[in-house]
Design a protein around this motif. Structure first.
Motif, PDB file in Angstrom:
ATOM      1  N   ILE A  60       0.838  -1.203   0.000  1.00  0.00           N
ATOM      2  CA  ILE A  60       0.000   0.000   0.000  1.00  0.00           C
ATOM      3  C   ILE A  60       0.871   1.250   0.000  1.00  0.00           C
ATOM      4  O   ILE A  60       0.624   2.212  -0.743  1.00  0.00           O
ATOM      5  N   VAL A  61       1.901   1.254   0.826  1.00  0.00           N
ATOM      6  CA  VAL A  61       2.802   2.411   0.889  1.00  0.00           C
ATOM      7  C   VAL A  61       3.546   2.581  -0.439  1.00  0.00           C
ATOM      8  O   VAL A  61       3.725   3.706  -0.928  1.00  0.00           O
ATOM      9  N   THR A  62       3.977   1.474  -1.047  1.00  0.00           N
ATOM     10  CA  THR A  62       4.667   1.547  -2.335  1.00  0.00           C
ATOM     11  C   THR A  62       3.750   2.099  -3.425  1.00  0.00           C
ATOM     12  O   THR A  62       4.182   2.884  -4.291  1.00  0.00           O
ATOM     13  N   HIS A  63       2.483   1.676  -3.390  1.00  0.00           N
ATOM     14  CA  HIS A  63       1.508   2.212  -4.355  1.00  0.00           C
ATOM     15  C   HIS A  63       1.357   3.722  -4.179  1.00  0.00           C
ATOM     16  O   HIS A  63       1.265   4.474  -5.163  1.00  0.00           O
ATOM     17  N   TRP A  64       1.315   4.174  -2.954  1.00  0.00           N
ATOM     18  CA  TRP A  64       1.215   5.609  -2.676  1.00  0.00           C
ATOM     19  C   TRP A  64       2.472   6.339  -3.139  1.00  0.00           C
ATOM     20  O   TRP A  64       2.406   7.456  -3.648  1.00  0.00           O
ATOM     21  N   GLN A  65       3.622   5.706  -2.981  1.00  0.00           N
ATOM     22  CA  GLN A  65       4.875   6.291  -3.464  1.00  0.00           C
ATOM     23  C   GLN A  65       4.835   6.455  -4.979  1.00  0.00           C
ATOM     24  O   GLN A  65       5.222   7.504  -5.521  1.00  0.00           O
ATOM     25  N   ASP A  66       4.378   5.417  -5.687  1.00  0.00           N
ATOM     26  CA  ASP A  66       4.283   5.498  -7.155  1.00  0.00           C
ATOM     27  C   ASP A  66       3.315   6.589  -7.595  1.00  0.00           C
ATOM     28  O   ASP A  66       3.556   7.270  -8.609  1.00  0.00           O
ATOM     29  N   TYR A  67       2.243   6.763  -6.832  1.00  0.00           N
ATOM     30  CA  TYR A  67       1.269   7.804  -7.185  1.00  0.00           C
ATOM     31  C   TYR A  67       1.916   9.183  -7.131  1.00  0.00           C
ATOM     32  O   TYR A  67       1.750   9.997  -8.057  1.00  0.00           O
ATOM     33  N   TRP A  68       2.670   9.463  -6.095  1.00  0.00           N
ATOM     34  CA  TRP A  68       3.272  10.788  -5.958  1.00  0.00           C
ATOM     35  C   TRP A  68       4.431  10.991  -6.932  1.00  0.00           C
ATOM     36  O   TRP A  68       4.679  12.099  -7.387  1.00  0.00           O
ATOM     37  N   GLU A  69       5.135   9.923  -7.266  1.00  0.00           N
ATOM     38  CA  GLU A  69       6.253  10.056  -8.195  1.00  0.00           C
ATOM     39  C   GLU A  69       5.779  10.155  -9.651  1.00  0.00           C
ATOM     40  O   GLU A  69       6.291  10.990 -10.413  1.00  0.00           O
ATOM     41  N   ASP A  70       4.811   9.321 -10.038  1.00  0.00           N
ATOM     42  CA  ASP A  70       4.424   9.221 -11.443  1.00  0.00           C
ATOM     43  C   ASP A  70       3.255  10.125 -11.815  1.00  0.00           C
ATOM     44  O   ASP A  70       3.288  10.810 -12.843  1.00  0.00           O
ATOM     45  N   GLU A  71       2.206  10.142 -10.987  1.00  0.00           N
ATOM     46  CA  GLU A  71       0.993  10.878 -11.339  1.00  0.00           C
ATOM     47  C   GLU A  71       1.040  12.340 -10.911  1.00  0.00           C
ATOM     48  O   GLU A  71       0.593  13.219 -11.633  1.00  0.00           O
ATOM     49  N   VAL A  72       1.562  12.594  -9.740  1.00  0.00           N
ATOM     50  CA  VAL A  72       1.643  13.991  -9.275  1.00  0.00           C
ATOM     51  C   VAL A  72       2.903  14.639  -9.827  1.00  0.00           C
ATOM     52  O   VAL A  72       2.855  15.685 -10.480  1.00  0.00           O
ATOM     53  N   GLY A  73       4.043  14.018  -9.562  1.00  0.00           N
ATOM     54  CA  GLY A  73       5.306  14.538 -10.100  1.00  0.00           C
ATOM     55  C   GLY A  73       5.558  15.979  -9.679  1.00  0.00           C
ATOM     56  O   GLY A  73       5.530  16.322  -8.501  1.00  0.00           O
ATOM     57  N   SER A  74       5.784  16.832 -10.665  1.00  0.00           N
ATOM     58  CA  SER A  74       6.071  18.244 -10.387  1.00  0.00           C
ATOM     59  C   SER A  74       4.839  19.136 -10.512  1.00  0.00           C
ATOM     60  O   SER A  74       4.961  20.368 -10.491  1.00  0.00           O
ATOM     61  N   GLN A  75       3.652  18.532 -10.634  1.00  0.00           N
ATOM     62  CA  GLN A  75       2.432  19.330 -10.755  1.00  0.00           C
ATOM     63  C   GLN A  75       2.105  19.993  -9.410  1.00  0.00           C
ATOM     64  O   GLN A  75       2.177  19.353  -8.362  1.00  0.00           O
ATOM     65  N   PRO A  76       1.754  21.271  -9.429  1.00  0.00           N
ATOM     66  CA  PRO A  76       1.376  21.937  -8.175  1.00  0.00           C
ATOM     67  C   PRO A  76       0.030  21.430  -7.671  1.00  0.00           C
ATOM     68  O   PRO A  76      -0.846  21.060  -8.442  1.00  0.00           O
ATOM     69  N   PHE A  77      -0.122  21.392  -6.360  1.00  0.00           N
ATOM     70  CA  PHE A  77      -1.367  20.973  -5.733  1.00  0.00           C
ATOM     71  C   PHE A  77      -1.598  21.823  -4.486  1.00  0.00           C
ATOM     72  O   PHE A  77      -0.677  22.492  -3.983  1.00  0.00           O
ATOM     73  N   THR A  78      -2.819  21.811  -4.003  1.00  0.00           N
ATOM     74  CA  THR A  78      -3.179  22.622  -2.837  1.00  0.00           C
ATOM     75  C   THR A  78      -2.775  21.911  -1.554  1.00  0.00           C
ATOM     76  O   THR A  78      -3.060  20.727  -1.367  1.00  0.00           O
ATOM     77  N   CYS A  79      -2.115  22.639  -0.685  1.00  0.00           N
ATOM     78  CA  CYS A  79      -1.755  22.130   0.636  1.00  0.00           C
ATOM     79  C   CYS A  79      -2.061  23.219   1.666  1.00  0.00           C
ATOM     80  O   CYS A  79      -2.452  24.331   1.312  1.00  0.00           O
TER      81      CYS A  79
END
Length: 213
Positions: free
Chosen positions: A132-151
């Motif tokens: 599960i943690v690895t899947h979350w890691q892949d999401y942030w590396e591949d899908e989000v990447g350098s795209q800005p998001f709200t925090c």
């Protein structure tokens, strides 16, 4: 005798109404204090975080140190398993200077584990937690990447951390004040109407006595 009995019953009904009104007034005041200390204070701290634009700087999976979580497999079945620590560092547009901030899912996960960015739903097997943690890691590396998001960034409360989402919103403030105030006002209304009804009854009785005399 009948008139005395009617007057007694009327007085007893008035007393019950006044007691109900006073109970609602006290309940409204007490609930306002309870909600204020137990619910409103953490909600205000959460809402103090400013919305900002964040971009990912690095995504790191720390496999050397594992953290415990508690899983449940039934009413009387509980246990602990372990998961690796995922650290997502970002920069924030609201930060006073450009530096790496650790991203967390929300305020609850931040308090539960301030070292990691993500706490998975706890499974019995450690491998499932790692997946599960690895899947979350892949999401942030591949899908989000350098795209800005709200925090959400709170410089005074947590200057080194940012939240992906708020646990509370403005509706919490509404509920914290609305229901205690409504209870208080209903109690006041009952007491006022009871006193007014009694006053009108006394005036009506006095008018009847004047007419018969």
């Amino acid at each position: 005798m009948a008139k005395l009995r009617v007057a007694y019953e009327y007085t007893e009904a008035e007393d019950k109404s006044i007691r109900l009104g006073l109970f609602l007034i006290v309940s409204g005041i007490v609930s306002l204090f309870i909600l204020g200390f137990c619910w409103l204070n953490p909600a205000l701290q959460d809402l103090q975080g400013k919305a900002a634009n964040c971009t990912v700087l690095s995504v790191q999976l720390q496999t050397g140190e594992l953290f415990e979580c508690t899983f449940s497999c039934g009413a009387d079945c509980k246990g602990t398993s372990r998961y690796p620590c995922l650290q997502i560092y970002v920069n924030s547009s609201e930060a006073p200077q450009a530096r790496a901030l650790l991203l967390h899912q929300d305020q609850q996960q931040l308090l539960a584990n301030p070292k990691c960015s993500y706490i998975p739903p706890c499974e019995r097997e450690n491998e499932k937690n790692s997946d599960i943690v690895t899947h979350w890691q892949d999401y942030w590396e591949d899908e989000v990447g350098s795209q800005p998001f709200t925090c959400y960034f709170n410089q005074h409360l947590r200057p080194d951390d940012v939240l992906l989402r708020r646990t509370h919103d403005e509706s919490v403030l509404l509920h914290c004040f609305l229901w205690p105030v409504v209870t208080f006002l209903v109690g006041v209304l009952i007491v006022v109407l009871t006193i007014c009804a009694k006053s009108l009854a006394v005036k009506a009785e006095a008018i009847k006595k004047r007419k018969h005399s």
